[in-house]
Design a protein around this motif. Sequence first.
Motif, PDB file in Angstrom:
ATOM      1  N   PRO A   1       0.836  -1.200   0.000  1.00  0.00           N
ATOM      2  CA  PRO A   1       0.000   0.000   0.000  1.00  0.00           C
ATOM      3  C   PRO A   1       0.871   1.250   0.000  1.00  0.00           C
ATOM      4  CG  PRO A   1      -0.747  -1.563   1.653  1.00  0.00           C
ATOM      5  CD  PRO A   1       0.551  -2.088   1.132  1.00  0.00           C
ATOM      6  N   ALA A   2       0.400   2.259  -0.704  1.00  0.00           N
ATOM      7  CA  ALA A   2       1.195   3.493  -0.834  1.00  0.00           C
ATOM      8  C   ALA A   2       1.502   4.076   0.538  1.00  0.00           C
ATOM      9  CB  ALA A   2       0.413   4.497  -1.664  1.00  0.00           C
ATOM     10  N   LYS A   3       2.714   4.571   0.676  1.00  0.00           N
ATOM     11  CA  LYS A   3       3.116   5.166   1.959  1.00  0.00           C
ATOM     12  C   LYS A   3       2.285   6.427   2.204  1.00  0.00           C
ATOM     13  CE  LYS A   3       7.605   3.821   3.505  1.00  0.00           C
ATOM     14  NZ  LYS A   3       7.964   2.725   2.565  1.00  0.00           N
ATOM     15  N   PRO A   4       1.794   6.582   3.420  1.00  0.00           N
ATOM     16  CA  PRO A   4       1.010   7.786   3.707  1.00  0.00           C
ATOM     17  C   PRO A   4       1.881   9.034   3.612  1.00  0.00           C
ATOM     18  CG  PRO A   4       0.748   6.132   5.419  1.00  0.00           C
ATOM     19  CD  PRO A   4       1.881   5.679   4.556  1.00  0.00           C
ATOM     20  N   PRO A   5       1.293  10.173   3.287  1.00  0.00           N
ATOM     21  CA  PRO A   5       2.068  11.409   3.230  1.00  0.00           C
ATOM     22  C   PRO A   5       2.716  11.708   4.585  1.00  0.00           C
ATOM     23  CG  PRO A   5      -0.150  11.735   2.379  1.00  0.00           C
ATOM     24  CD  PRO A   5      -0.110  10.366   2.958  1.00  0.00           C
TER      25      PRO A   5
ATOM     26  N   PHE B   1       0.690  13.505   7.189  1.00  0.00           N
ATOM     27  CA  PHE B   1      -0.351  12.683   7.803  1.00  0.00           C
ATOM     28  C   PHE B   1       0.236  11.818   8.924  1.00  0.00           C
ATOM     29  CE2 PHE B   1      -2.598   8.498   7.659  1.00  0.00           C
ATOM     30  CZ  PHE B   1      -3.743   8.910   8.310  1.00  0.00           C
ATOM     31  N   ILE B   2       1.391  11.225   8.647  1.00  0.00           N
ATOM     32  CA  ILE B   2       2.078  10.420   9.665  1.00  0.00           C
ATOM     33  C   ILE B   2       2.415  11.303  10.875  1.00  0.00           C
ATOM     34  CG2 ILE B   2       4.282   9.258  10.155  1.00  0.00           C
ATOM     35  CD1 ILE B   2       2.357   7.433   8.779  1.00  0.00           C
TER      36      ILE B   2
ATOM     37  N   ARG C   1       0.793  13.885  11.832  1.00  0.00           N
ATOM     38  CA  ARG C   1      -0.475  14.121  12.548  1.00  0.00           C
ATOM     39  C   ARG C   1      -0.802  12.948  13.463  1.00  0.00           C
ATOM     40  NH1 ARG C   1      -4.873  15.209   8.135  1.00  0.00           N
ATOM     41  NH2 ARG C   1      -6.292  14.177   9.549  1.00  0.00           N
ATOM     42  N   LEU C   2      -0.624  11.754  12.926  1.00  0.00           N
ATOM     43  CA  LEU C   2      -0.917  10.556  13.724  1.00  0.00           C
ATOM     44  C   LEU C   2       0.063  10.423  14.888  1.00  0.00           C
ATOM     45  CD1 LEU C   2      -1.783   7.753  11.122  1.00  0.00           C
ATOM     46  CD2 LEU C   2      -3.336   9.049  12.546  1.00  0.00           C
ATOM     47  N   ARG C   3       1.304  10.778  14.601  1.00  0.00           N
ATOM     48  CA  ARG C   3       2.320  10.666  15.640  1.00  0.00           C
ATOM     49  C   ARG C   3       1.985  11.578  16.827  1.00  0.00           C
ATOM     50  NH1 ARG C   3       7.311  10.825  12.516  1.00  0.00           N
ATOM     51  NH2 ARG C   3       7.046   8.628  12.162  1.00  0.00           N
TER      52      ARG C   3
ATOM     53  N   LEU D   1      -0.798  12.176  17.945  1.00  0.00           N
ATOM     54  CA  LEU D   1      -1.940  11.702  18.737  1.00  0.00           C
ATOM     55  C   LEU D   1      -1.498  11.321  20.140  1.00  0.00           C
ATOM     56  CD1 LEU D   1      -3.976   9.469  16.271  1.00  0.00           C
ATOM     57  CD2 LEU D   1      -4.511  11.736  17.080  1.00  0.00           C
ATOM     58  N   GLU D   2      -0.249  11.029  20.296  1.00  0.00           N
ATOM     59  CA  GLU D   2       0.392  10.632  21.544  1.00  0.00           C
ATOM     60  C   GLU D   2      -0.380   9.542  22.305  1.00  0.00           C
ATOM     61  OE1 GLU D   2      -0.994  14.156  24.604  1.00  0.00           O
ATOM     62  OE2 GLU D   2       0.741  14.469  23.321  1.00  0.00           O
ATOM     63  N   PRO D   3       0.326   8.454  22.547  1.00  0.00           N
ATOM     64  CA  PRO D   3      -0.317   7.361  23.261  1.00  0.00           C
ATOM     65  C   PRO D   3      -0.766   7.802  24.638  1.00  0.00           C
ATOM     66  CG  PRO D   3       2.047   7.003  23.040  1.00  0.00           C
ATOM     67  CD  PRO D   3       1.710   8.182  22.223  1.00  0.00           C
ATOM     68  N   PRO D   4      -1.950   7.480  25.030  1.00  0.00           N
ATOM     69  CA  PRO D   4      -2.441   7.918  26.330  1.00  0.00           C
ATOM     70  C   PRO D   4      -1.807   7.121  27.456  1.00  0.00           C
ATOM     71  CG  PRO D   4      -4.100   6.613  25.215  1.00  0.00           C
ATOM     72  CD  PRO D   4      -2.929   6.686  24.310  1.00  0.00           C
ATOM     73  N   THR D   5      -0.683   7.624  27.956  1.00  0.00           N
ATOM     74  CA  THR D   5      -0.066   6.967  29.114  1.00  0.00           C
ATOM     75  C   THR D   5      -0.961   7.213  30.308  1.00  0.00           C
ATOM     76  OG1 THR D   5       1.135   8.933  29.730  1.00  0.00           O
ATOM     77  CG2 THR D   5       2.262   7.418  28.256  1.00  0.00           C
TER      78      THR D   5
ATOM     79  N   TRP E   1       3.869   2.811  19.754  1.00  0.00           N
ATOM     80  CA  TRP E   1       3.050   3.624  18.859  1.00  0.00           C
ATOM     81  C   TRP E   1       3.765   3.869  17.532  1.00  0.00           C
ATOM     82  CZ3 TRP E   1      -1.184   4.639  16.987  1.00  0.00           C
ATOM     83  CH2 TRP E   1      -1.580   5.868  16.469  1.00  0.00           C
TER      84      TRP E   1
ATOM     85  N   LEU F   1      -4.712   3.426   5.693  1.00  0.00           N
ATOM     86  CA  LEU F   1      -5.008   4.514   4.755  1.00  0.00           C
ATOM     87  C   LEU F   1      -5.480   3.956   3.408  1.00  0.00           C
ATOM     88  CD1 LEU F   1      -5.065   7.567   4.478  1.00  0.00           C
ATOM     89  CD2 LEU F   1      -2.725   7.502   3.645  1.00  0.00           C
TER      90      LEU F   1
ATOM     91  N   TRP G   1      -9.009   3.694  20.280  1.00  0.00           N
ATOM     92  CA  TRP G   1      -8.084   3.775  21.409  1.00  0.00           C
ATOM     93  C   TRP G   1      -8.831   4.188  22.681  1.00  0.00           C
ATOM     94  CZ3 TRP G   1      -2.671   6.123  20.098  1.00  0.00           C
ATOM     95  CH2 TRP G   1      -1.709   5.531  20.917  1.00  0.00           C
TER      96      TRP G   1
ATOM     97  N   TRP H   1      -2.998   4.035  -4.920  1.00  0.00           N
ATOM     98  CA  TRP H   1      -3.248   3.162  -3.779  1.00  0.00           C
ATOM     99  C   TRP H   1      -2.002   2.346  -3.403  1.00  0.00           C
ATOM    100  CZ3 TRP H   1      -8.718   0.770  -5.107  1.00  0.00           C
ATOM    101  CH2 TRP H   1      -9.690   1.777  -4.937  1.00  0.00           C
TER     102      TRP H   1
ATOM    103  N   ASP I   1       2.355   1.531  -3.897  1.00  0.00           N
ATOM    104  CA  ASP I   1       3.685   2.006  -4.298  1.00  0.00           C
ATOM    105  C   ASP I   1       4.194   1.125  -5.433  1.00  0.00           C
ATOM    106  OD1 ASP I   1       3.944   4.129  -2.619  1.00  0.00           O
ATOM    107  OD2 ASP I   1       4.883   2.976  -0.995  1.00  0.00           O
TER     108      ASP I   1
END
Lengths: 160, 172
Positions: free
Chosen positions: A16-20, A23-24, A26-28, A30-34, B15, B27, B52, B99, B101
């Motif tokens: 699958p295509a690597k996310p931009p 975006f990564i 943004r996800l990073r 999110l910070e894991p809820p310790t 994570w 994605l 989560w 979709w 690579d």
Amino acid sequence: MNDLERFEQELRILTPAKPPAEFIERLRELEPPTSARRTSARREAGVRWNWTHLLRWLVPATVLLAVAGLVWLKFGQPGSQRGRPLAVSVSPPLKADSVQIDEQLVGAFDAVGRLPGGEPVRFHCRQWMDNVVLRDKTRGVVIEQRTPRVEVVPVRFETY
Amino acid sequence: VNGDLQHGTANLLGWEQWLEAHASRLLLFARQQARTEADAQDLVQEAVIETWQRRKLPEPPAVALVFARIRRRAIDLARSTDRRATREAYTLQETAVYWFDSTAEDRERTRLIEQAMRALPEIYREAVTLKIWGGLTFAEIAEALQIPANTAASRYRYGIDELRKLTREAFA
């Protein structure tokens, strides 16, 4: 390996295509809820949480209680009456040791009338007073009831 | 405090690894469910957060649950937006996002498969995607798509057959 499995293998090779990157990122973030972060976040949202949850349950609960109250008011009365014999049955029933019935003639008179056919008829009327006295010596209870009664007897003229 | 910090660092590592392993496949699925790239990214982010929070555990959520959440949110999104307007506004953008690579050698083949995937009916495409690139079992696919496991399996097989017919030239 059959054709289908080979084809599945070919498909699995595709990635699958690597996310931009943004975006990564943004996800990073999110910070894991310790446990520590989670606690503070909860504390911050505590007041809002309480109110929303309270309202969420309070409104339907109030409506339910109101409906239950109405139902009880409407149909609860016979139920409570049904409960009454239970209360009576707790105390031992009355045992009448003696019962006196006294019929006292208070008055007597005659009245004259006519039947629809024009035939005269006489009514012999008597007024009675019935007196019932019930005694339970063990419990020391005396119940007295006086009931007036009227007795009307039609009498034909010929028989009179 | 030390314990918390250590725990937090462990989660952070977990994570990062989790993102590395699953972000692209999530994605991919979201792109197939959404009409725009922005919607797809939002779907993934919201699904991850929701899953989560529901688990109430510091460890990253199970990927199967996130797939399921993406699909449910995509359905909600499709219901809430004006489909026609969205489709017209973002057609160009949709075609610009690939979709899969590809390298210089297999670019043509990859594009052919992607075209075939796009041509598949949605119900078969999502079963194939979740199985091949999502790595889910049929039971997990069934859970994600809210269908019986047998249906999930038959949709996958039918989808694979169709895909093979459509791409026969590329693999010949």
